[in-house]
Design an enzyme around this catalytic site. Structure first.
Site, PDB file in Angstrom:
ATOM      1  N   GLU A 119       0.829  -1.206   0.000  1.00  0.00           N
ATOM      2  CA  GLU A 119       0.000   0.000   0.000  1.00  0.00           C
ATOM      3  C   GLU A 119       0.863   1.257   0.000  1.00  0.00           C
ATOM      4  O   GLU A 119       1.917   1.295   0.654  1.00  0.00           O
ATOM      5  CB  GLU A 119      -0.892   0.072   1.257  1.00  0.00           C
ATOM      6  CG  GLU A 119      -1.751  -1.144   1.484  1.00  0.00           C
ATOM      7  CD  GLU A 119      -3.066  -1.091   0.757  1.00  0.00           C
ATOM      8  OE1 GLU A 119      -3.375  -0.028   0.173  1.00  0.00           O
ATOM      9  OE2 GLU A 119      -3.782  -2.100   0.788  1.00  0.00           O
ATOM     10  N   THR A 120       0.413   2.268  -0.733  1.00  0.00           N
ATOM     11  CA  THR A 120       0.968   3.619  -0.629  1.00  0.00           C
ATOM     12  C   THR A 120      -0.143   4.532  -0.145  1.00  0.00           C
ATOM     13  O   THR A 120      -1.247   4.534  -0.699  1.00  0.00           O
ATOM     14  CB  THR A 120       1.504   4.117  -1.981  1.00  0.00           C
ATOM     15  OG1 THR A 120       2.614   3.290  -2.378  1.00  0.00           O
ATOM     16  CG2 THR A 120       1.982   5.560  -1.876  1.00  0.00           C
TER      17      THR A 120
END
Length: 262
Positions: A46-47
């Protein structure tokens, strides 16, 4: 455009453990296509992208493939970035997200995430998921994710996924949780996502929105210690509060730098 970039290991107090997330502060939202390309380039589960609105923080999460409706470890990583790296002057942060307002409180080295509860309901197991598993579950439940319940921790450690079969099913935006009562914790789990660049998520905060109420009910206790048994291992301190759950953990900063979008 030059942007700051931080990579943080969440749900751990050791580097190279827990779940790595990238955190990117923004002044204004970039096109979704650009946000997705940044997440693809970062190549972690995830970013998180955020904009500081003053009294609250607007937060969004992207995998290398899609935007997510909820992500625990990237929320923890963002809180850690704000408080421990960027000197945010509040110990309580309100995140404005697709899943509503989420509160994170920092206290005694732990980040406490106040998330919605998602009690899973009894369900049947899709044939493709069943065929992809080397060990079959004893019980099947579902909320956003499938929750597969097993006899013991050894089963969870020994589960293998046939990815060629597993990737034939589309669970967007959910995944498959496998879980059992723990030997050295209240419960253990692992988390798998079909058609994703990363098959097994190292530590999945959002999965505990279902695991906490489930195990709280089954074990008859409100405060729980959980371990996610990925190769990187994650530790989560949990509390069932009815329609909300508290998911607490630590974090370590791995890297800080910049990225360019053009």
């Amino acid at each position: 455009m030059k942007l700051e970039l931080y990579q943080i290991d969440a749900f751990t107090d050791e580097l190279f453990r827990g779940n790595p997330a990238c955190v990117v502060p923004l002044k204004e939202w970039l096109p979704d296509e650009t946000l997705l390309k940044i997440a693809m380039e970062n190549a972690v589960a995830e970013t998180a992208f955020f904009i500081d609105l003053g009294s609250r923080i607007h937060l969004r999460w992207f995998t290398p493939e899609i935007e997510m409706d909820l992500c625990g470890h990237a929320t923890l990583a963002t809180a850690h970035c704000l408080i421990s790296v960027l000197n945010y002057n509040r110990n309580e942060i309100i995140f404005e997200t697709k899943s509503g307002d989420l509160k994170v409180t920092y206290r005694d080295g732990l980040y406490y995430l106040d998330f919605p509860s998602r009690m899973p309901s009894p369900s049947s197991l899709p044939d493709l998921i069943s065929k992809s598993l080397n060990i079959q579950p004893k019980e099947v439940f579902k909320s956003r994710d499938y929750v597969l319940v097993y006899d013991n921790e050894d089963d969870i450690r020994n589960i293998k996924i046939d990815r060629q079969i597993f990737d034939q099913i589309n669970l967007d935006p959910g995944g498959v949780i496998v879980t059992a009562k723990g030997d050295h914790s209240d419960f253990v789990s692992r988390y798998f996502t079909s058609q994703a660049s990363i098959l097994e998520d190292p530590v999945t905060g959002s999965a505990h929105c279902s695991l906490i109420p489930f195990w709280s009910d089954r074990l008859g206790k409100k405060d729980l210690f959980a371990m996610q048994l990925s190769e990187r291992l994650g530790k989560l301190y949990c509390e069932d509060q009815g329609d909300r759950v508290i998911i607490a953990g630590k974090a370590k900063t791995y890297a800080a730098g910049h990225l360019w979008t053009e």
